[in-house]
Design an enzyme around this catalytic site. Structure first.
Site, mmCIF file in Angstrom:
data_model
loop_
_atom_site.group_PDB
_atom_site.id
_atom_site.type_symbol
_atom_site.label_atom_id
_atom_site.label_comp_id
_atom_site.label_asym_id
_atom_site.label_seq_id
_atom_site.Cartn_x
_atom_site.Cartn_y
_atom_site.Cartn_z
ATOM 1 C CG ASP A 1 13.529 1.690 0.382
ATOM 2 O OD1 ASP A 1 12.464 1.531 -0.240
ATOM 3 O OD2 ASP A 1 14.637 1.742 -0.167
ATOM 4 C CG ASP A 30 8.859 1.225 -2.928
ATOM 5 O OD1 ASP A 30 8.745 2.431 -3.185
ATOM 6 O OD2 ASP A 30 9.709 0.493 -3.474
ATOM 7 C CD GLU A 31 11.870 5.768 -1.550
ATOM 8 O OE1 GLU A 31 12.790 6.015 -0.741
ATOM 9 O OE2 GLU A 31 12.034 5.760 -2.780
#
Length: 372
Positions: free
Chosen positions: A23, A117-118
């Site tokens: 993350d 983003d993860e």
């Protein structure tokens, strides 16, 4: 050491998997601070403005004041008068996300992105020969920092549920490893509102039932959970025991992306409903951009004051690529339902008919000898 049956042993339930959840730390805001040195060390909000809109992301400096994503800009400004608003640059975020996924691909082909983003990674197969999942996670984090100038946090565990919880444990720029022998005790000490899938409404319902922690949840029998949470009960029952059967699925397809809001007071005025829908559009479009999705169908969800819920949808011939069209279609669907007798307690707007690569349902190879 106490023995476990195959039904309760987390390592057996995990099938020997080694899962990493990566993350990025305050991704959008960190990209902006990286690219503009004048923003470094300052409280930054991506999205919205000093007058209106919704915060899409907040830097850690802004979070220290209680500023959070999906918060109305006016509320964020009240909490932090020095807040600096910057417009989002989704094309840049997508480009950086591509760099990060290329780094993941050096270590595994089993990558399940959740957003820009993860992502979950299954590193059961030690492609790089580093010897452990922890070593792989640290190598990935070091490569991200060296190649993008950004930091990432990681959770390393034997299933997706715990890996995601762990990645948030030592943020920012941290790592947390939870082996099978510690999974159940780790979950027991956490507030249930942190569990993936437990939103504010479910968290409030659990609180009313006296369920505040993972241990509280574990103490409730399955029949109790089924009575109060229906089909969601099986997931909660397993999660409270550190159990999660789900494999990492490469090329995961989202069926829809959107947002909804429940109002403290029922709304019936057209202007108030349009203003509320604009806030829903802001939140939904942020998620749509973050997912990188494009779709052709907009669906309005409307819940009346008597809890009667309707959905209305409209499709286009081409993918909806800009917020203005998404918002216009949402307003048109809303106007078709007005006036609303008794008021509206919830509005939602989603984009579906999404275009992604085909999902691969094959699960990754199992090599239980790779340690965490």
């Amino acid at each position: 050491m106490p023995s476990h049956s195959p039904d309760t042993d987390p390592s057996a339930i995990g099938h020997g998997r080694k899962i990493i959840h990566v993350d990025m730390d305050a991704f959008y805001a960190s990209v902006e601070q990286r690219d503009d040195p004048a923003l470094r060390g300052k409280p930054v909000a991506v999205g919205g403005s000093r007058a209106r809109g919704v915060v899409a992301a907040a830097s850690y400096e802004a979070r220290a004041f209680g500023v959070r994503s999906a918060m109305p800009s006016v509320t964020a400004l009240r909490r932090c008068s020095e807040l600096v608003f910057v417009p989002p640059r989704f094309e840049v975020y997508r480009e950086v996300s591509g760099q990060i996924r290329a780094i993941f691909a050096r270590y595994t082909e089993w990558i399940e992105p959740l957003s820009l983003d993860e992502a979950y990674l299954d590193v059961t197969e030690d492609r790089a020969g580093l010897g452990s999942a922890t070593a792989i996670a640290n190598a990935i984090r070091a490569a991200i920092l060296a190649e993008t100038g950004l930091t990432a946090s990681a959770g390393v565990s034997y299933n997706k549920f715990i890996a995601k919880l762990a990645s948030d444990q030592n943020k920012p720029n941290g790592i947390c490893i939870i082996p099978p022998s510690h999974g159940e005790s780790f979950v027991a000490g956490l507030p249930v509102k942190r569990f993936h899938g437990v939103g504010p409404v479910t968290a409030r319902k659990m609180e009313a039932l006296g369920i505040l922690t993972g241990q509280d949840l574990r103490d409730r029998p399955l029949e109790f959970l089924q009575r109060h949470f229906g089909s969601y009960a099986d997931y909660l029952f397993g999660a409270a025991r550190g159990i999660d059967h789900r494999p990492v699925r490469a090329h995961r397809i989202a069926k829809s992306v959107g947002a909804e809001r429940t109002f403290e007071n029922d709304l019936s005025d057209r202007e108030a409903l349009h203003a509320a829908l604009d806030r829903v559009v802001d939140a939904a479009w942020t998620r749509i951009e973050r997912s990188g999705a494009a779709g052709r169908t907009v669906t309005l969800k409307l819940r009346h004051s008597d809890f009667r819920t309707i959905t209305r949808a409209r499709s286009t011939g081409k993918p909806i690529m800009d917020r203005a069209l998404f918002a216009a279609m949402g307003r048109e669907l809303l106007d078709q339902q007005l006036p609303v007798a008794g008021g509206v307690r919830l509005l939602g707007l989603t984009l579906s008919g999404l275009h992604h690569r085909e999902e691969d349902d094959t699960t990754p190879p199992i090599q239980p000898e790779l340690p965490l």
